[in-house]
Design an enzyme around this catalytic site. Sequence first.
Site, mmCIF file in Angstrom:
data_model
loop_
_atom_site.group_PDB
_atom_site.id
_atom_site.type_symbol
_atom_site.label_atom_id
_atom_site.label_comp_id
_atom_site.label_asym_id
_atom_site.label_seq_id
_atom_site.Cartn_x
_atom_site.Cartn_y
_atom_site.Cartn_z
ATOM 1 N N HIS A 116 0.874 -1.178 0.000
ATOM 2 C CA HIS A 116 0.000 0.000 0.000
ATOM 3 C C HIS A 116 0.908 1.224 0.000
ATOM 4 C CE1 HIS A 116 -3.356 -2.606 1.931
ATOM 5 N NE2 HIS A 116 -3.496 -2.558 0.621
ATOM 6 N N GLU B 76 2.092 -5.684 10.635
ATOM 7 C CA GLU B 76 1.634 -4.296 10.762
ATOM 8 C C GLU B 76 2.582 -3.594 11.726
ATOM 9 O OE1 GLU B 76 -0.981 -2.852 9.259
ATOM 10 O OE2 GLU B 76 -1.911 -4.593 8.298
ATOM 11 N N GLU C 156 1.643 3.382 3.065
ATOM 12 C CA GLU C 156 2.206 2.733 4.258
ATOM 13 C C GLU C 156 3.714 2.629 4.042
ATOM 14 O OE1 GLU C 156 -0.123 -0.836 4.690
ATOM 15 O OE2 GLU C 156 -2.002 0.304 4.718
ATOM 16 N N HIS D 272 3.108 -3.830 6.414
ATOM 17 C CA HIS D 272 2.051 -2.825 6.267
ATOM 18 C C HIS D 272 2.125 -1.835 7.431
ATOM 19 C CE1 HIS D 272 -0.558 -4.634 3.022
ATOM 20 N NE2 HIS D 272 0.285 -5.632 3.271
#
Length: 677
Positions: free
Chosen positions: A262, A496, A265, A404
């Site tokens: 993404h 994450e 990110e 991410h």
Amino acid sequence: MCEVPHRKYKPRKMSIMLLILLQLTVLVSCAPPQCDPGFRGLCKPKVEEKPKCTDVLLSYCEDMAYTQTMFPNILGHKNREDAEAGAEYLLMSVVESLLGGVCNPEIRMLGCSVLAPRCEKEKVLKPCRTTCETVHKRCSHFFEDIEMAWPYFLDCDRFFVSDQEGCYDPLDGLREQVVEAVDSMEIPPPEEPATTIQFTYHSNAQMISILKKTEEQCSDIAKTYSIGRSMEGRELLVIEFSNNPGQHEPLEPEIKYIGNMHGNEILGRQLLIYLAQYLCSEYLLGNERIQTLINTTRIHILPSMNPDGYEIAVSELQDNNYSDDEQARYDSSHIGRNNAQNIDLNRNFPDLTSVVYSRRKQKGYRTDHVPIPDYYWFGKVAPETYAVMKWIRSIPFVLSANFHGGDLVVSYPYDLSKHPLERNMFSPTPDDKVFKLLARTYANAHETMSNENAQCGSSRGISHKGTINGAQWSSMAGGMQDFNYLHTNCFEVTVELGCDKSPPEEELFLSWHENQEALITFMETAHLGIKGVVKDEEGNAVKGARISVRRIQHDVTTAENGEYWRLLTPGIYVVSASAPGYARAMKKVHLPPRMHTAGRVDFVLQKAAPEPDLREEDDTIQSMGTYDRFDPYNQYERYTLVANLSHNREERVEKPWWWNYFVLPGGPAPTWLLKHN
């Protein structure tokens, strides 16, 4: 003296006007004759004043070993003001920041020797070519790192002369300072390669430059290669580390790290750039742990899977830095997430999880090497997704992590919920124990991730010590980690890295510190479980043999040389190897806790009649095709054409990150700064 005749006219206004005209005429006629070079004696030759030595008043040149200069200078600037207004002087004023503090003040002093040349006895002296060539040899690659050409006014052949022509050393003043420093203090130890990491954000051009530079510095263990281009033509560049880069070695596991899927990110992208630099420098420094890792593992790092989205996100971030509107910042938080086609790349992979769910009631259904349905190719497949799928299929990856931002947790498959309405629900894979171990490994090695008080984002309250099942957290189809598990031998988790997708630059070092140990420890888990080679009775490797573990309904297959890797947690297992035309071979395996290397389990298969395998019928299901059926409609040519066209367009319009700083209003564009001009 000329006299002006006066006449009287009745109309007063007209007389005044005529009077003025007559006076002007007389003034012109009475003026001395103008200088006309065609008539001898009418002109006096102009005596041009010779340039003289004057004080050096350029503030960035005050530390030169001389105090007198002359204008016009070597570049033709007529005076100090002209010199200060040029892009050359502007470059000298910021070169220290541009190059990260290296080669300063050498570059600046070389520039001063051209912009404010030494003057003695009303004569300009030129700087020595040998000094220029020495600085060029040491510093030119730093300009290449930022995609900047070597400055034209530092052309050693054009503006510098030989010793025989009576030159001077422009670095004399610097050498005097060095001698004084050496006399007054001890010589510091040489700078270690590890300290070259700069904890700043990097543009796409800078990222590629750093990866290439790392490859150059560690050419024995590092190699860069491209897996394709983005929609707008930007290169998807990978750097690999191995003691034999560019080659797959028998029984050496292959792992991959992917960042910036993404575009908005950004932290993962930066951490992977730092990781590449760290692996290189630590290997050269003799770090035994890093040397062992690289000598026994082939590591592939793709810092940015979505460089187009990154460009959009960074542009938006810069705009918002000047905005006080918090709502505007919130609304723009997703800008750049998708690629240039507005496709979410982590929803763009084939949805093989739904295929598995739809067939789970069938006897002997399988959850590995599931073919890509033909109907998938009728949808919109992003070129970035296509490139990564081909990459995944071309290398026998064992382990992977995808980075991410937006939460602080490690997510593991499945990502798609098994609930009939796809509501969030714990949906484990057959290898749930292995995935939980992998997720725990990263979370526990991270500085804060496993601490419940450090949790943030939507996973808070439902994650377990920094780990969570993807479908239980947020069910989605078409994710990359599910595709890795169901289509290949690769086990992938999603990391994450925090709720701030693009933290301030001053926090990048802290983020690296928090993740450094986890990044290394996770890679080491590629050596868990078992590995081996499958051969026939004649010693020939058996490619495509299935390695099955009793009570785990997920097989891995052997690679080109008959080798395999099977990640497993400690325990006792019954493992078998099978292939069409061979009898199944079976072994009992005991894996004790705290094993640091994979157990070696080889198989020799004997020729026999093919065993009936109900799972093989899956390959004949209508619209599913076979595993080897990839891109049946030749999408690759279309993607390549689009990417190449976009790349050509990008080359025409994209300028380096520093370009706008040097474009002066009303002045000519300093194209001499561009490396490929």
